[in-house]
Design an enzyme around this catalytic site. Structure first.
Site, PDB file in Angstrom:
ATOM      1  N   ASP A  78       0.826  -1.213   0.000  1.00 21.78           N
ATOM      2  CA  ASP A  78       0.000   0.000   0.000  1.00 21.78           C
ATOM      3  C   ASP A  78       0.857   1.259   0.000  1.00 21.78           C
ATOM      4  O   ASP A  78       2.051   1.223   0.309  1.00 21.78           O
ATOM      5  CB  ASP A  78      -0.949   0.017   1.191  1.00 21.78           C
ATOM      6  CG  ASP A  78      -0.231  -0.007   2.531  1.00 21.78           C
ATOM      7  OD1 ASP A  78       0.733  -0.773   2.680  1.00 21.78           O
ATOM      8  OD2 ASP A  78      -0.632   0.746   3.446  1.00 21.78           O
ATOM      9  N   GLU A 145      -0.078  -1.149   5.724  1.00 24.41           N
ATOM     10  CA  GLU A 145       1.013  -0.734   6.614  1.00 24.41           C
ATOM     11  C   GLU A 145       0.843   0.711   7.030  1.00 24.41           C
ATOM     12  O   GLU A 145       1.100   1.076   8.180  1.00 24.41           O
ATOM     13  CB  GLU A 145       2.357  -0.930   5.914  1.00 24.41           C
ATOM     14  CG  GLU A 145       3.573  -0.746   6.801  1.00 24.41           C
ATOM     15  CD  GLU A 145       4.102   0.686   6.850  1.00 24.41           C
ATOM     16  OE1 GLU A 145       5.004   0.969   7.657  1.00 24.41           O
ATOM     17  OE2 GLU A 145       3.597   1.532   6.063  1.00 24.41           O
TER      18      GLU A 145
END
Length: 480
Positions: A78, A145
């Protein structure tokens, strides 16, 4: 024609460019997770896509390395979605627009996603190779994350045989990270009560700030637009009677916010108001001129809205915005120059008849992280707000003995004739969580030079991408 054709390593950069075509903001990772799964299946590699969309890909060791100990290569898929106010970009659908300036790679008006797309590109290049010597590889690419390390928290240790983990999520070539801060996400929600508006309405905008990563850049004392908005409103409240509504600022709690705004409805005398705002701009601007020399306040007359916060809610909102802590709380006494504890008021927004104050809290000392969380809780509850911790993750403690660290240092000294930097970082890495999911992990983190991550000025040093990749290959070659 790709803007990266003339740069090496071509395979890595080609894969990175492919990733920039796939929207992959935190919470929107299904498409990129499926891409990674298909990538592995097309190469007949063992692949696991778990329930939260984490990806694990396994590749046997090359000839001569079949019996070597497996190595985990780890990063996250991400990215932080940030753009300039005047940039037209849909992060759910649009590819990034890449450009190269003086051998640095940028996106146009948005974050680049090198944090952490470059780790994914490195890993895929290794998986795609047939001529790079390496031990058995277990590639772990996690989700979310950037919003609390939710992917790492869902990792199941039973999927891994490796006990050495190379995290590729640091941002300075030649510096290897061996410890990081723990952190938490915290939200304070103030109930909103409204009244009918009467008076002179103005839109107050804070802008022109550089922003930055709320961990790595917090020690640079860059202006936080939400905090500066609170100070501006607090100063105005000393001289003028007003109500407010429509408070907004920032978009990610792990990014130092660059813009904020409020609608302010003045009741009664407004003599000298424009001059007062100009003086506030000068005062606050002089405080941060070294780090944020483009700071400005715009103050524009608008049509008076039908409703706004009532008097009690206005006082609470302004007081909380002014009183809630922000920035560096304490410095490490063990590592010179390292921030120990901090928090960032990253997002200010309205939802469901509440005003939300969203924080990212970090500390390398667990008890001090809890102290800051409790301090925010006490202040919020004093004003009648609800306070919630939405995620929490542990610090990554320094290991006194590390075979992996020793290998990294030796290879670096042999390759470059000098000793690398071994450092801790005041930012969250997934290593702390993964240490609790996979037993007996020996870990280290590296990465190429990245700048201004979590901002639309994020850029990546293309020469450094090549250097770090070549060094990583050399490390793997020595792990026989």
């Amino acid at each position: 024609m790709s803007v990266l054709n003339q740069y090496e390593p071509k395979k890595v950069l080609s894969l990175f460019e492919e990733l920039t075509k796939i929207p992959r903001g935190s919470g929107n990772e299904k498409a990129v997770s499926d891409y990674l799964k298909n990538f592995a299946e097309a190469r007949n590699l063992e692949v696991i896509q778990d329930e939260v969309m984490n990806i694990i890909i396994k590749k046997p060791g090359t000839p001569g390395y079949e019996s070597s100990k497996p190595v985990i290569i780890q990063g996250h898929m991400d990215m932080v979605d940030e753009k300039n106010n005047d940039t037209v970009h849909d992060f759910k659908n649009d590819p990034l627009k890449l450009r190269v300036v003086d051998n640095y790679l940028y996106a146009t008006g948005t974050t680049l996603g090198a944090d952490n797309g470059i780790a994914v590109a490195y890993a895929l290049a290794l998986l795609d190779s047939d001529d790079i010597p390496h031990p058995p590889l277990e590639v772990l690419i996690t989700v979310e994350e950037e919003t609390g390390m939710l992917g790492a928290a869902a990792v199941e240790g039973r999927h891994f045989d490796g006990r050495m983990l190379i995290n590729i999520d640091s941002e300075e070539e030649g510096t290897f990270l061996v410890s990081c801060a723990g952190g938490a996400r915290q939200t304070v929600r103030l109930p909103l009560k409204y009244t009918h508006c009467e008076g002179f309405a103005y839109m107050l905008n804070i802008s022109g700030l550089k922003g930055g990563h709320s961990g790595i850049d917090i020690n640079k004392e860059r202006g936080n637009s939400n905090v500066l908005l609170g100070r501006t409103l607090r100063i105005l409240s000393h001289k003028y009677d007003f109500l407010i509504t429509a408070l907004h600022g920032g978009s990610k709690n792990n990014a130092i916010p660059r813009e904020a705004e409020a609608v302010v409805i003045f009741r009664g005398n407004i003599d000298g108001l424009l001059k007062e705002v100009a003086e506030i701009e000068t005062t606050l601007g002089s405080e941060i001129d070294t780090q944020d020399d483009d700071f400005n306040i715009t103050f524009t007359r608008i049509e008076t809205p039908e409703k706004c916060y009532d008097e009690d809610t206005t006082k609470k909102a302004v007081s909380m915005l002014f009183a809630l802590p922000n920035g560096v709380i304490s410095m490490s006494q063990d590592i010179k120059g390292l921030v120990e504890t901090s928090l960032n008021l990253g997002v200010l927004h309205e939802s469901d008849d509440h005003l939300h104050f969203d924080f990212a809290v970090r500390s390398s000392v667990g008890s001090r992280k809890e102290m800051v969380l409790d301090k925010v809780k006490v202040i919020g509850e004093t004003y009648g707000a609800e306070v919630e911790i939405t995620s929490s993750y542990p610090e990554w403690k320094y290991a006194k003995e590390s075979v992996l660290r020793d290998t990294f240092i030796k290879v670096y000294e042999d390759k470059y004739g000098k000793t690398p930097k071994i450092e801790a970082i005041h930012a969250g890495l997934e290593c702390g969580i993964l240490a609790g999911r996979i037993s007996d992990l020996d870990m280290i983190s590296l990465g190429p030079n990245l700048f201004d991550v979590h901002t639309p000025n994020e850029h990546m040093d293309l020469a450094s991408v090549k250097n770090v990749y070549e060094y990583l290959l050399e490390v793997l070659k020595h792990m026989k």
